[in-house]
Write a protein that holds these residues in place. Structure first.
Motif, mmCIF file in Angstrom:
data_model
loop_
_atom_site.group_PDB
_atom_site.id
_atom_site.type_symbol
_atom_site.label_atom_id
_atom_site.label_comp_id
_atom_site.label_asym_id
_atom_site.label_seq_id
_atom_site.Cartn_x
_atom_site.Cartn_y
_atom_site.Cartn_z
ATOM 1 N N ARG A 54 20.252 17.647 28.362
ATOM 2 C CA ARG A 54 19.166 16.863 27.780
ATOM 3 C C ARG A 54 18.169 17.747 27.039
ATOM 4 O O ARG A 54 17.628 17.356 25.999
ATOM 5 N N ALA A 55 17.925 18.950 27.554
ATOM 6 C CA ALA A 55 17.042 19.884 26.860
ATOM 7 C C ALA A 55 17.679 20.375 25.565
ATOM 8 O O ALA A 55 17.007 20.509 24.537
ATOM 9 N N TYR A 56 18.984 20.629 25.598
ATOM 10 C CA TYR A 56 19.681 21.033 24.375
ATOM 11 C C TYR A 56 19.647 19.923 23.330
ATOM 12 O O TYR A 56 19.597 20.197 22.125
ATOM 13 N N LEU B 12 23.900 12.550 23.716
ATOM 14 C CA LEU B 12 22.646 12.109 24.329
ATOM 15 C C LEU B 12 21.584 11.862 23.260
ATOM 16 O O LEU B 12 20.830 10.884 23.334
ATOM 17 N N LEU B 13 21.531 12.739 22.268
ATOM 18 C CA LEU B 13 20.583 12.535 21.176
ATOM 19 C C LEU B 13 20.914 11.279 20.401
ATOM 20 O O LEU B 13 20.015 10.502 20.027
ATOM 21 N N ALA B 14 22.199 11.026 20.168
ATOM 22 C CA ALA B 14 22.620 9.853 19.403
ATOM 23 C C ALA B 14 22.301 8.545 20.125
ATOM 24 O O ALA B 14 22.159 7.499 19.469
ATOM 25 N N LEU B 15 22.166 8.570 21.453
ATOM 26 C CA LEU B 15 21.791 7.355 22.178
ATOM 27 C C LEU B 15 20.462 6.808 21.678
ATOM 28 O O LEU B 15 20.301 5.595 21.503
ATOM 29 N N PRO C 105 20.393 7.014 16.629
ATOM 30 C CA PRO C 105 21.727 6.778 16.057
ATOM 31 C C PRO C 105 21.857 7.236 14.613
ATOM 32 O O PRO C 105 22.985 7.456 14.145
ATOM 33 N N ALA C 106 20.746 7.397 13.903
ATOM 34 C CA ALA C 106 20.805 7.851 12.511
ATOM 35 C C ALA C 106 20.721 9.369 12.410
ATOM 36 O O ALA C 106 20.461 9.902 11.330
ATOM 37 N N ILE C 107 20.967 10.074 13.513
ATOM 38 C CA ILE C 107 20.856 11.531 13.486
ATOM 39 C C ILE C 107 21.906 12.154 12.576
ATOM 40 O O ILE C 107 21.739 13.271 12.075
ATOM 41 N N ALA D 17 25.730 5.622 31.368
ATOM 42 C CA ALA D 17 24.906 4.416 31.498
ATOM 43 C C ALA D 17 24.473 3.870 30.139
ATOM 44 O O ALA D 17 24.178 2.675 30.007
ATOM 45 N N GLY D 18 24.453 4.737 29.119
ATOM 46 C CA GLY D 18 23.958 4.314 27.815
ATOM 47 C C GLY D 18 25.022 4.119 26.754
ATOM 48 O O GLY D 18 24.688 3.994 25.568
ATOM 49 N N LEU D 19 26.281 4.065 27.132
ATOM 50 C CA LEU D 19 27.359 4.008 26.142
ATOM 51 C C LEU D 19 27.222 2.850 25.162
ATOM 52 O O LEU D 19 27.596 2.968 23.999
ATOM 53 N N LYS D 20 26.672 1.734 25.612
ATOM 54 C CA LYS D 20 26.541 0.582 24.723
ATOM 55 C C LYS D 20 25.552 0.845 23.596
ATOM 56 O O LYS D 20 25.574 0.142 22.574
ATOM 57 N N ARG D 21 24.703 1.838 23.757
ATOM 58 C CA ARG D 21 23.733 2.186 22.713
ATOM 59 C C ARG D 21 24.274 3.234 21.749
ATOM 60 O O ARG D 21 23.579 3.644 20.816
ATOM 61 N N LEU D 22 25.503 3.669 21.950
ATOM 62 C CA LEU D 22 26.086 4.722 21.129
ATOM 63 C C LEU D 22 26.738 4.088 19.899
ATOM 64 O O LEU D 22 27.887 3.642 19.938
#
Length: 311
Positions: A105-107, A139-142, A145-147, A248-253
């Motif tokens: 998460r820090a990375y 994790l950042l893309a969660l 998403p426009a990263i 837990a956040g896959l639906k937000r990917l």
């Protein structure tokens, strides 16, 4: 400030060779970029004369940005290319644990800050992330998403599935096995650097690293009393937490994602990638005869895959 956040400031055979770059091909520039008060990253940038997009390469353990030099020189005929050393690797900062956690998460926050500070155009950006780099970019893309226009990941552990991980990696996750495993990795650093890319491959499939890559990895193993194995162990101490966060956040990917995996990956079995691809509806390429480091074992394939992603 949480350790997971950074300051909010603006007998073997050789690997498959790349075709030699023309004499007028762009040359890379290697410099340093300040991310915040405690982190400075060594980076490499290779600029194309008329770029069709930007590629950002993110390395794994125990690599440094030098693993991308050959691929970058070839791609820079058409694309701007960026790469950097993660904190704890290469010549980037290695702050004490109480100041930076080295967690996935820090990375992710380091990656976000780099893209902002380097003024990378996210609308036409492709990120290729392997090994320890892949979980942070997802994790950042969660939350962003426009990263990038597309993300390619591979040979990493998106989920907490001990049966698909090499035992020594699983041992780093928690005590009482974490500390002895970390100590053993530091005691055997020469062997790791010499053979980490060969394990799991038959003698006919094994390959040598370019000498500059080998030298940079060796020279960069220990800096400021923190080794790459130390950074790796700190990463794994937080790994289960951050794997669970991703699952837990896959639906937000929603960022377009593709997976590339070495069929003979000894460290993270291909079943990890197959499960992730199925759950997010992504394509996965299982590369026959390749191990944990496809970009080192067959760089020509990686170049063509990245070019195809822009077409």
């Amino acid at each position: 400030m949480s350790k997971d956040k950074i300051a909010d400031r603006p007998a073997s055979i050789a690997a498959t060779p790349l075709a030699p770059a023309p004499a007028d091909a762009p040359r890379e520039a290697v410099d340093f970029i300040e991310i915040d008060a405690i982190l400075t990253l060594r980076r490499m940038i290779v600029l194309a004369a008329a770029p069709k997009g930007t590629v950002l390469f993110l390395h794994g353990f125990p690599e440094t940005l030098t693993v991308w030099k050959g691929i970058a020189a070839t791609l820079a005929r058409d694309y701007d290319v960026h790469a950097f050393d993660w904190p704890g690797y290469g010549q980037s900062s290695r702050p004490a644990l109480e100041r930076f956690s080295y967690a996935p998460r820090a990375y992710a926050q380091v990656l976000k800050a780099y893209i902002e500070r380097a003024a990378v155009d996210r609308e036409n950006l492709l990120i290729y992330a392997t090994d320890i780099a892949a979980l942070p970019v997802l994790l950042l893309a969660l939350d962003a998403p426009a990263i990038a226009r597309q993300i390619i990941v591979g040979d990493f552990a998106p989920f907490d599935r001990p049966q698909h991980m090499w035992e020594n990696l699983q041992n780093l996750k928690a005590e009482p096995t974490a500390s002895p495993t970390r100590a053993y990795m530091n005691e055997t650093s020469d062997e790791i650097l010499r053979n980490v890319h060969r394990r799991g491959l038959s003698p006919a499939e094994q390959f040598d690293l370019p000498i500059d890559v080998q030298q940079d990895m060796t020279r960069s193993w220990s800096v400021d009393s923190i080794t790459s194995a130390d950074a790796f162990a700190h990463y794994y101490a937080n790994f289960t937490r951050d794997q669970n966060l991703l699952e837990a956040g896959l639906k937000r990917l929603t960022t377009p994602i593709k997976l590339i995996w070495g069929e003979k990956d000894l460290y993270i079995k291909k079943e990890m990638g197959i499960e992730l691809a199925a759950r997010i509806g992504a394509k996965i390429d299982i590369l026959a005869g390749l191990g944990h480091f496809p970009h080192l074992q067959n760089p020509e394939y990686m170049v063509e895959e990245i070019r195809a992603s822009f077409r």
